[in-house]
Design a protein around this motif. Sequence first.
Motif, mmCIF file in Angstrom:
data_model
loop_
_atom_site.group_PDB
_atom_site.id
_atom_site.type_symbol
_atom_site.label_atom_id
_atom_site.label_comp_id
_atom_site.label_asym_id
_atom_site.label_seq_id
_atom_site.Cartn_x
_atom_site.Cartn_y
_atom_site.Cartn_z
ATOM 1 N N VAL A 65 -10.987 60.110 -33.144
ATOM 2 C CA VAL A 65 -11.791 59.005 -33.478
ATOM 3 C C VAL A 65 -10.733 58.012 -34.061
ATOM 4 O O VAL A 65 -10.025 58.470 -34.845
ATOM 5 N N ALA A 66 -10.769 56.746 -33.760
ATOM 6 C CA ALA A 66 -9.876 55.887 -33.911
ATOM 7 C C ALA A 66 -10.335 54.304 -34.006
ATOM 8 O O ALA A 66 -11.378 54.264 -33.315
ATOM 9 N N PRO A 67 -9.773 53.228 -34.779
ATOM 10 C CA PRO A 67 -10.609 51.987 -34.336
ATOM 11 C C PRO A 67 -10.111 51.499 -33.184
ATOM 12 O O PRO A 67 -9.322 51.963 -32.367
ATOM 13 N N GLY A 68 -10.912 50.389 -32.618
ATOM 14 C CA GLY A 68 -10.652 49.840 -31.475
ATOM 15 C C GLY A 68 -11.229 50.328 -30.149
ATOM 16 O O GLY A 68 -11.623 51.266 -30.105
ATOM 17 N N THR A 69 -10.378 50.262 -29.314
ATOM 18 C CA THR A 69 -10.621 50.550 -27.705
ATOM 19 C C THR A 69 -9.712 51.539 -27.165
ATOM 20 O O THR A 69 -9.566 52.110 -26.185
ATOM 21 N N MET A 70 -8.998 52.107 -28.440
ATOM 22 C CA MET A 70 -8.131 53.334 -28.147
ATOM 23 C C MET A 70 -7.199 52.994 -26.844
ATOM 24 O O MET A 70 -6.532 53.720 -26.254
ATOM 25 N N GLY A 71 -6.621 51.834 -26.842
ATOM 26 C CA GLY A 71 -5.608 51.257 -25.936
ATOM 27 C C GLY A 71 -5.891 51.128 -24.478
ATOM 28 O O GLY A 71 -5.264 50.901 -23.516
ATOM 29 N N MET A 72 -7.250 51.328 -24.234
ATOM 30 C CA MET A 72 -8.060 51.302 -22.973
ATOM 31 C C MET A 72 -8.089 49.732 -22.235
ATOM 32 O O MET A 72 -8.511 48.854 -23.220
ATOM 33 N N ALA A 73 -7.860 49.583 -21.211
ATOM 34 C CA ALA A 73 -8.420 48.226 -20.490
ATOM 35 C C ALA A 73 -9.782 48.280 -20.066
ATOM 36 O O ALA A 73 -10.314 49.270 -20.505
ATOM 37 N N VAL A 74 -10.216 47.224 -19.928
ATOM 38 C CA VAL A 74 -11.858 47.104 -19.556
ATOM 39 C C VAL A 74 -12.198 48.158 -18.629
ATOM 40 O O VAL A 74 -13.253 48.671 -18.650
ATOM 41 N N PRO A 75 -11.463 48.012 -17.248
ATOM 42 C CA PRO A 75 -12.252 49.078 -16.220
ATOM 43 C C PRO A 75 -12.507 50.604 -16.719
ATOM 44 O O PRO A 75 -13.348 51.085 -16.632
ATOM 45 N N PRO A 76 -11.122 51.147 -17.348
ATOM 46 C CA PRO A 76 -11.356 52.397 -17.802
ATOM 47 C C PRO A 76 -12.418 52.741 -19.170
ATOM 48 O O PRO A 76 -13.209 53.646 -18.962
ATOM 49 N N PHE A 77 -12.511 51.633 -20.000
ATOM 50 C CA PHE A 77 -13.443 51.835 -21.021
ATOM 51 C C PHE A 77 -14.800 51.740 -20.399
ATOM 52 O O PHE A 77 -15.678 52.721 -20.888
ATOM 53 N N LEU A 78 -15.105 50.859 -19.447
ATOM 54 C CA LEU A 78 -16.603 50.788 -19.129
ATOM 55 C C LEU A 78 -16.726 52.093 -18.247
ATOM 56 O O LEU A 78 -17.936 52.517 -18.378
ATOM 57 N N ALA A 79 -15.883 52.751 -17.714
ATOM 58 C CA ALA A 79 -16.011 54.063 -17.013
ATOM 59 C C ALA A 79 -16.296 55.128 -18.032
ATOM 60 O O ALA A 79 -17.494 55.681 -17.906
#
Length: 278
Positions: free
Chosen positions: A46-60
């Motif tokens: 658990v950490a702040p933000g998007t965990m370094g992910m770009a949009v496509p892997p985050f949406l997946a």
Amino acid sequence: MGETHTSGHTPALPPARDLAGAWLLMAVLAAFAWALTVAQARDTGVAPGTMGMAVPPFLALWLVMMIAMMVPSVAPVALTWARGITRPSTGLARTARTTAFVGGYLVVWTAFGLVAYGLLALTGDLVADHPGAGRWIGAAAFALAGLQQLGPLKNVCLRHCRSPMSQPLTHAGHRPRAHDLRAGAHHGMYCLGCCWGLMILLVPLGVMNTAAMAAVAALIFLEKLWRHGPALSRAAGIAFLVLAVLCVTGPPQVQDWLLPGLTAPAAPMAPMGMTGAP
């Protein structure tokens, strides 16, 4: 052109065996999504933000999370939809059309993932630059969720989610596949209007906090399906407003418990993908 939920007479309900494929689809989807989510959470933490992910892997990842969290509460609706299908009447056809309904529903929640990504990116940057801002961001998130739980939009959307088949003919002029997709998206919009405030809580609680995800999923399930769901919704709204105050005024231990998703890690996290490999 196939018809669904026709008027004039009550069609014979399909036998249970014709719905077995749809039931199995819902169960497998939810179980597989929870397994993937737990595995990913074990690797990312658990950490702040998007965990370094770009949009496509985050949406997946977000789509998998939505399947895990939302399919249990939408399954009765999807299966009621399948149960009302009169033509075609085979079990395979019902499973295919249920899949289209759920697909339309998930399109709405995947689109909301873009909003979630923007919020996580913004709050992650703020916490990285100003660590003390986390408690104020958390307070705002809990307050927003509380107000949404107690607001009129919640009541309207929750009434639909508790009785979704009251508007089954909205898309009756479309071919079956478009009919099912549009009906699923239509229900998804009401579900989004009902639950977006609860999803905002994943900002302070942590987007990969599986305990928080399970608690939110359980609350959504009970709101929609339990006979005391509306009262539970209001009680949760009041509790969120209290937690908003505690985010700012509570002792450090309480703030740490409420804001794990807004606490900068001791060491920078490496960007993570869906595989969970650093």
